[in-house]
Write an enzyme that holds these catalytic residues in place. Structure first.
Site, PDB file in Angstrom:
ATOM      1  N   HIS A  80       2.348  11.113   0.884  1.00 36.10           N
ATOM      2  CA  HIS A  80       2.563  10.504   2.332  1.00 36.10           C
ATOM      3  C   HIS A  80       3.259  11.701   2.832  1.00 36.10           C
ATOM      4  CE1 HIS A  80       2.104   5.993   1.178  1.00 36.10           C
ATOM      5  NE2 HIS A  80       1.001   6.341   1.714  1.00 36.10           N
ATOM      6  N   LYS A  90      -2.596  -8.967   3.741  1.00 34.83           N
ATOM      7  CA  LYS A  90      -2.013  -8.221   2.303  1.00 34.83           C
ATOM      8  C   LYS A  90      -0.548  -8.742   2.075  1.00 34.83           C
ATOM      9  CE  LYS A  90      -2.990  -3.335   2.008  1.00 34.83           C
ATOM     10  NZ  LYS A  90      -2.577  -2.164   2.562  1.00 34.83           N
ATOM     11  N   SER A 117       0.099   3.997  -3.250  1.00 34.57           N
ATOM     12  CA  SER A 117       1.311   3.318  -3.394  1.00 34.57           C
ATOM     13  C   SER A 117       0.823   2.152  -4.647  1.00 34.57           C
ATOM     14  CB  SER A 117       1.540   2.420  -2.022  1.00 34.57           C
ATOM     15  OG  SER A 117       2.058   3.270  -1.046  1.00 34.57           O
TER      16      SER A 117
END
Ligand code: ADP
Length: 163
Positions: free
Chosen positions: A17, A41, A128
């Protein structure tokens, strides 16, 4: 003033990122890192923590703002913030297949363009999710996340979820 948005959940932010955001900051006058929340989520880190980790690790780069995106339409958020482009990192053809329809739809909705930057080779496999999985199983991910994120990962075990 050319402004771009780098959207994502950043749960947590990692070096892939950071690399794409830093390159976006070279291309645009201002980059808004928009931290999203999808209520379907389950996150490891709460919104405030995800924002705080991103702010801390991006503080050395000028022209970057980190803020919550909310749960509305990305194209509408870009219009409200005066951003002409969305910047996305591309890791694979799978990312491209997933991103292309959204990029076309976003342009049709408000005219916002999407700029794709190829992921840096060293971080092309990073997500991630993979960072968390490897860390939870005892692997060393220090090469892939900022030091402050390493500390947060150590504090937070797999069972702890945030919003
Ligand atoms: P994911 O899309 O994997 O759930 P995020 O929402 O946190 O993760 O990612 C936000 C954006 O960051 C992605 O849409 C993608 O553009 C970019 N990105 C994620 N991982 C990488 C990477 N390893 N290299 C380059 N860009 C990445």
């Amino acid at each position: 003033m050319r402004r771009a948005v780098c959207p994502g959940s950043f749960d947590p932010i990692h070096n892939g990122h950071l690399e794409v955001i830093a390159r976006a900051a070279n291309l645009f006058d201002e980059v808004i890192v928009a931290v999203s929340t999808n209520y379907a989520k389950k996150y490891r880190f709460g919104l405030e923590e995800r924002i705080e980790m991103a702010r801390r690790t991006l503080s050395a780069i000028s022209g970057i703002i980190v803020e919550p995106m909310g749960d509305g339409l990305l194209a509408e958020y870009c219009r409200q913030r005066g951003a002409s482009a969305i910047v996305k990192g591309l890791r694979s053809s799978g990312d491209f297949d997933y991103e292309l329809p959204m990029a076309i739809m976003n342009r049709q909705l408000t005219g916002v363009e999407t700029v794709f930057l190829p992921a840096e080779a060293h971080y092309v496999h990073l997500s991630s999710t993979l960072v968390k999985e490897v860390h939870d199983l005892g692997g060393d991910v220090s090469e892939f996340v900022p030091r402050s994120v390493m500390a947060r990962l150590a504090e937070r075990s797999a069972g702890d979820a945030g919003r």
